[in-house]
Design a protein around this motif. Sequence first.
Motif, PDB file in Angstrom:
ATOM      1  N   ARG A 311     -48.137  13.219  -9.486  1.00  0.00           N
ATOM      2  CA  ARG A 311     -47.814  13.575 -10.911  1.00  0.00           C
ATOM      3  C   ARG A 311     -47.278  15.043 -10.998  1.00  0.00           C
ATOM      4  NH1 ARG A 311     -52.547  10.916 -13.896  1.00  0.00           N
ATOM      5  NH2 ARG A 311     -53.638  11.258 -11.930  1.00  0.00           N
ATOM      6  N   ARG A 314     -44.259  15.823  -9.137  1.00  0.00           N
ATOM      7  CA  ARG A 314     -43.051  15.211 -10.031  1.00  0.00           C
ATOM      8  C   ARG A 314     -42.907  16.017 -11.214  1.00  0.00           C
ATOM      9  NH1 ARG A 314     -40.877  10.049  -9.700  1.00  0.00           N
ATOM     10  NH2 ARG A 314     -42.514   9.507  -8.509  1.00  0.00           N
ATOM     11  N   ASP A 315     -43.998  16.600 -11.784  1.00  0.00           N
ATOM     12  CA  ASP A 315     -43.796  17.121 -13.015  1.00  0.00           C
ATOM     13  C   ASP A 315     -42.949  18.645 -12.767  1.00  0.00           C
ATOM     14  OD1 ASP A 315     -44.480  18.196 -15.730  1.00  0.00           O
ATOM     15  OD2 ASP A 315     -45.772  19.488 -14.766  1.00  0.00           O
ATOM     16  N   ARG A 318     -39.331  18.055 -12.108  1.00  0.00           N
ATOM     17  CA  ARG A 318     -38.672  17.600 -13.221  1.00  0.00           C
ATOM     18  C   ARG A 318     -38.442  19.076 -13.861  1.00  0.00           C
ATOM     19  NH1 ARG A 318     -41.997  14.408 -14.989  1.00  0.00           N
ATOM     20  NH2 ARG A 318     -40.730  12.594 -14.487  1.00  0.00           N
TER      21      ARG A 318
END
Length: 344
Positions: A311, A314-315, A318
């Motif tokens: 997570r 990915r964060d 992004r």
Amino acid sequence: MNPVNPVTPADTSTLRRMCWIFPDRESTRTAAMWRHYFWDMYAEVAAELGLSWTRHSPDAVTVDSLEPGKPRVYVDEEPVTPEDTLFITALYSLPYQSMDVFNQYALYAVLERAGFYLPFPPGLSAVANDKLATVLHLNDSPVPPIPTLRIGTGRDVGKHLYEVALANLTYPAIVKPAGWCGGGGVNLARNADDVRGLASLAQGGDTTLVLQPYLGDGTVDYRVYVIGGEPYAVLKRTPEAGSPVANASRGGSMEFAPVPPELAEATAYFARKLPIPFFCVDFLFDGERFWFSELEPDGVIAPDFDDPGRRVQRDITRARWTAYRDAHTRWLARETTDTIFESW
């Protein structure tokens, strides 16, 4: 009154592709490792945003400028335009990529002159790639730069001409390549004779070296991910016992941690000096104080392997791609405005 559905940068963005220019010289084993580590994640998150992220060697880009003032650019035979594509152009200069350094720089210049948005301008590549150039560029950092000495290792290395600058160097000292990354080539010199030996080895690849005081066993590395001028996340890297470097490739452990207040405050300075959408700043903590170490314009967004969903990685990814997209939209709007004014 605020509109019910305000227009966002995503709504007005024409960006479709992010092309990473990277020398195509990885071994089969290394390429597989990088894909698992972050390449596949980069492409996956980009797709979630309606974008593509792809890797290309410099020779994959063809530029047709037969018609003056109207260059046509192709990536692997596909036409691309400044409206739909940006190029990620951080320089890579590991030893097996050395023959690509000029091709990278030359292509960056061509793409910039052809009107493409480059989130890391080529003019800053040398500053970011050479560790002493970085320190000199950011020498008034609120977190003091680590003292650095730079020496060449060409054909006359046996004459020890560089030793004129060693008088004030304290030992043990860190000796490492001026332009590599990933913890490669970092060594500990305990005296001037060790420096001579390391310089003679570096001569084999004509590798420029930097020398820095060793801050002591257990020195921790903090990588601050700066996105949109703000400290977005911190990766804390702790060295393996007895190792002078904290990189995972050298056995160091990694964890995402809160941003230390001192580094959060310093981020405003780095954002002013480097007004670009994304970069990483590495700091060293010797147990008592922080030192500014180096700059990474394309710093690896490391995986949080203890989380199956990754997570945090990915964060951050992004947020990086979103910052690139939004910066491209703003840049394109400015370019259009400038063109209109020039036509008047």
